[in-house]
Structure formats: structure tokens, C-alpha cells
Design an enzyme around this catalytic site. Structure first.
Site, PDB file in Angstrom:
ATOM      1  N   LYS A 115       0.545  -1.285   0.229  1.00 60.07           N
ATOM      2  CA  LYS A 115      -0.056  -0.132   0.163  1.00 60.07           C
ATOM      3  C   LYS A 115       0.794   1.137  -0.231  1.00 60.07           C
ATOM      4  CE  LYS A 115      -3.903  -2.072   2.289  1.00 60.07           C
ATOM      5  NZ  LYS A 115      -5.062  -2.456   2.994  1.00 60.07           N
ATOM      6  N   ARG A 116       1.937   1.082   1.054  1.00 56.81           N
ATOM      7  CA  ARG A 116       3.106   2.113   0.527  1.00 56.81           C
ATOM      8  C   ARG A 116       3.761   2.733  -0.530  1.00 56.81           C
ATOM      9  NH1 ARG A 116       8.224   1.958   0.830  1.00 56.81           N
ATOM     10  NH2 ARG A 116       8.050  -0.132   0.781  1.00 56.81           N
TER      11      ARG A 116
END
Ligand code: GLU
Length: 465
Positions: free
Chosen positions: A244-245
Site C-alpha cells: 500500500k505504501r
């Protein structure tokens, strides 16, 4: 031979881009070869499987139009099939009961590790001619283990990775049923792939280690193994595991953020596959070109910027009706009343060059459905004694012309000429009055779409000011 592929997700987490790319490759391969594509939900891990995750998988498949010919099948509903297969292997002496306790297995592992060996089951309950098995313990429910061949090697020509060879000496006797009789993951996969007559297993390369065990199971069940194609992992732009980063989300979040399925398909396909230098292509082109042996063996990187760019390219190319249908929910989410407003496909056509997402486009569409609040300050900035009479006169002339872009354009030009103005001198106040903004697509086109009545209402504000 009919090509049959499958997507076999485990509904245990969020459906990320790497998962759905596997689905796309298996789908595209089947479609390219006029084959069949099957959806199988591998939900035997009951602790981690959730209905919500199943729903996301089904929603994602439907949003991306990855249509399946058979399924969805749920492994939990197919237990009798697996159990019968275990029983058959037992009957044929190809599997056996193993009563080794957890403590014994722990002790074995420790001893092997201490000797610097790879931990593996030592075959103590594996029946052999002339071998005496340990005494049957009364308090242990046995697992069922598969009699893995001891000699030779398992070899397969992976369509992505090339030839892979694993010595049987590396493989111990796989547990195929737990003490409570439930079959284990690798076993169910093989039973299903046989039952569903899968010819090509296209899946993530995190499964490469399972493949030699599975191939041995095929042989034990007297079935030829399918072709395997193990696709490399999807990485983030910095080369680390995608997360998700990196801006990667669950597939359905992209829909909510206004990405077109066509753009997602295009982007996903380019993660590890290419056709010459083609960057922007349709689903049909992908199907036409797709071949599993062109899947890259090296890991590919997801790039959120590139996806945004592709989305815009697909928005520019989309058929008007299709684009409008996809835009409608976003307009509704913004609270725009569409009834009585302009035709959405005409609005979408006007905005498609400037919108990278459907969310952008819905924001840009506001003035078509919501009359802008008259901004006197802005209006005054763009009007003076020279252009105001021209505006008033234009408003009057618009009442009687044929309502078409070219006639509107002609009326604007006539006003400009008559009052000796430069183009922007009339365009800017028109923009401000009609849209509340200074940057818009061509104003004659906007007027055409807004309709005479609405244009006149908005222009009247100039007359009274
Ligand atoms: N259920 C496995 C997964 O979601 C895939 C198994 C397979 O494709 O063979 O990773």
C-alpha cells in the site's frame, strides 16, 4: 485440444494487483485460444477465508469483465471429491497413514537442524516390503501421507521460467489429509485441476515450490500434468514487494477512484507481458496478442503514475456511451440531478481530453448539472464597457438561431466582429457566466450541450449586472 485455464484465488486477504493480474493472464490465455476459463475459490483455509474477500474477488472479476465459463467453484463444497481421491490413493498403496505425533516431529526437526540437515519427514511410517512399522499408538489420529517417489527427479518446462528440475530426494512425503480427514491444500489443487481438466496452470511464482509435489501427485493419479506457467511477482516502483505504501490498493478501490476497467486491464497486462512497443491497447487487442510464452520471467514494477496516464488515454479513446455509463455513478455521487440535465455522453465527450479519472471528470461536469452561483467579482474582472454590450446582444441573438455548435459559433463571431473585440474578450465573460470558471473546453460546444434555455438563464445575469 481445448485450452482450459483457471484462476484459483484464496479468499484470505484483500485482492491486490498481483492476484488479479494472475486472473487476467489465465483469462487472456484461454480467450486467445478460444478455450475455457474457470473460477475456483480456494476457501479450505477456513480460519482466514472470509465471505467479504470472496465478494471482492467476484466484484473485481465482474468489474474487469474477466468472464468465466465455469464456476465459481468453492473447494469447501467439494470435500467428498478430495476425500474419495485420498481413499483411492490409500487403496492403491500410494498413500499411507502416519501416526507420528507433533512432539516426535518437533524432535525430528530439531535433530536434523542440529546436524545441519534440511528438516524433512523421515518416512518412519512409510510401508516398505520387509519393513516393520512402529507400534500403532492408540491415542493418535493419523495423517495421510503421499508416497513420494524416492528416486529420480521431477522436471517440467515452465512456460515462463523455462526448464525446472527438482530431485525427488528433496521432497518428503507430503501430508495429503489431516488427522480430522480434511485434505490439504496441494492435494485439493491437483484433484481439482484434474477434475476440471485444466490444461494450463498459470499462477504466481510463489507456488513454484509446490509444483514438483503436485506433479508427483498427477503421476500417482495416472494423469498427465498440465503445462505450468509461473508468473513473477509484482513489485513496487522501488523494486521492493508491492504494498500500500506504493499507492497500490485493493482492486476495487481503483474503480471507486475513477479508473476504467480497460485501463486497469491494460496496466495489469503490461506488468510482465508486452507486445512489441505497444503501450495503450484494448482488451480485444490483448486477447488477440496474448501468449503465455511472452510473459517475462523477471519481476515487473507497478507504477501508479503510469496507470493514471493509461487511464487518461483510455478515457480519451472510450466510446461515448460506454464512458457515459461509467461516469453516471460518479455524477450521482456528487449529487447532480441528471434528469433534465444534458445528455451524459455529450458531457463526457467534452471533458474527456482533460480528465485523468472519472472522479476528475465528474468534478469537471458540475456546471452542466448545477447552475453556477454568479460570481460578480470574477465577472467584473472580465467585463468592461466594450464587451458588455456585445454580451447582451449575443444573448438576444441566441434566442432565434438554430441551436447547433456551428450556429452558436457564428453568432459569437458576429458579435465579436461587430464590436471590434478580440476572441478572448467575449469568450472569457461567457465562460465565467456559463460555467463559473475561466478554464473550460470550447465555449460554443459547452453552450450547445447546455441547451438554449439554460444558456439564456445564465447569460441574463450579465444583462442585470
Ligand atoms: N489459491 C492459491 C493462491 O491464491 C493459488 C493456487 C494455484 O493457482 O494453484 O495463491
Amino acid at each position: 485440444m481445448t485450452i482450459r485455464t483457471r484462476y484459483a484465488p484464496s479468499p484470505t486477504g484483500y485482492s491486490h494487483l498481483g492476484n488479479i493480474r494472475t486472473a487476467l493472464f489465465a483469462w487472456a490465455y484461454a480467450r486467445h485460444h478460444d478455450g475455457k476459463f474457470i473460477l475456483r475459490i480456494e476457501d479450505t483455509d477456513q480460519e482466514r477465508s472470509t465471505d467479504a474477500a470472496v465478494k471482492v474477488i467476484l466484484d473485481a472479476m465482474s468489474w474487469l469483465e474477466l468472464d468465466y465459463d465455469e464456476g465459481p467453484f468453492y473447494q469447501m463444497q467439494r470435500m467428498p471429491l478430495y476425500k474419495a481421491a485420498v481413499a483411492r490413493l490409500m487403496d492403491e498403496g500410494k498413500a499411507y497413514h502416519c501416526y507420528t505425533s507433533i512432539e516426535e516431529l518437533d524432535a525430528l526437526r530439531e535433530a536434523q537442524t542440529a546436524r545441519g540437515e534440511k528438516p524433512r519427514y523421515d518416512g518412519r511410517w512409510r510401508p516398505e516390503p520387509g519393513k516393520t512399522l512402529p507400534t500403532l499408538p492408540s491415542d493418535i489420529q493419523p495423517v495421510v501421507r503421499f508416497r513420494n517417489p524416492v528416486d529420480g527427479a521431477v522436471v517440467w518446462d515452465d512456460q515462463v521460467k523455462g526448464r525446472i528440475e527438482i530431485s525427488n530426494a528433496e521432497l518428503d512425503d507430503l501430508v495429503i489429509a489431516r488427522p480430522d480427514g480434511t485434505p490439504t491444500y496441494n492435494f485439493c489443487v491437483v484433484v481439482d485441476d484434474i477434475d476440471m481438466a485444466i490444461t494450463h496452470v498459470i499462477r504466481g511464482d510463489d507456488h513454484v515450490n509446490n509444483t514438483p509435489r503436485q506433479i508427483n501427485l498427477y503421476h500417482a493419479m495416472d494423469k498427465p500434468p498440465p503445462v505450468f506457467a509461473h508468473t513473477p511477482t509484482v513489485l513496487g516502483p522501488d523494486g521492493s514487494k508491492l504494498s500500500k505504501r506504493h499507492g497500490a490498493k485493493s482492486v476495487m478501490e481503483y474503480r471507486d477512484e475513477g479508473y476504467l476497467p480497460e485501463a486497469m486491464i491494460n496496466m495489469l497486462a503490461r506488468l510482465g507481458w508486452s507486445h512489441g512497443d505497444e503501450e495503450v491497447f484494448s482488451r480485444e487487442q490483448l486477447v488477440h496478442w496474448f501468449d503465455a510464452n511472452k510473459i517475462s520471467a523477471s519481476a515487473s514494477r507497478f507504477d501508479a503514475e503510469k496507470l493514471l496516464w493509461l487511464n487518461h488515454e483510455h478515457i480519451k479513446r472510450a466510446a461515448g456511451d460506454a464512458l457515459a455509463a461509467q461516469l453516471v455513478p460518479f455524477l450521482q455521487k456528487n449529487g447532480f440531478a441528471l434528469d433534465g440535465g444534458p445528455d451524459v455522453s455529450r458531457v463526457a465527450d467534452l471533458l474527456r481530453d482533460r480528465a485523468a479519472t472519472l472522479v476528475d471528470m465528474a468534478i469537471g461536469a458540475r456546471y452542466f448539472y448545477v447552475r453556477p452561483v454568479f460570481d460578480e467579482v470574477l465577472f467584473k474582472e472580465h467585463t468592461n464597457d466594450a464587451n458588455k454590450p456585445a454580451l447582451v446582444e449575443l444573448a438576444a441573438s441566441l434566442t432565434s438561431i438554430t441551436w447547433s455548435k456551428s450556429d452558436i459559433n457564428a453568432a459569437i463571431k458576429a458579435s465579436i466582429a461587430k464590436h471590434g473585440l478580440k476572441m478572448p474578450q467575449l469568450m472569457m465573460p461567457l465562460r465565467v457566466l456559463l460555467t463559473g470558471q475561466t478554464q473550460t473546453p470550447a465555449i460554443d460546444a459547452i453552450m450547445d450541450v447546455l441547451g438554449r434555455e439554460e444558456v439564456l438563464v445564465r447569460l441574463k445575469q450579465a444583462v442585470v449586472t
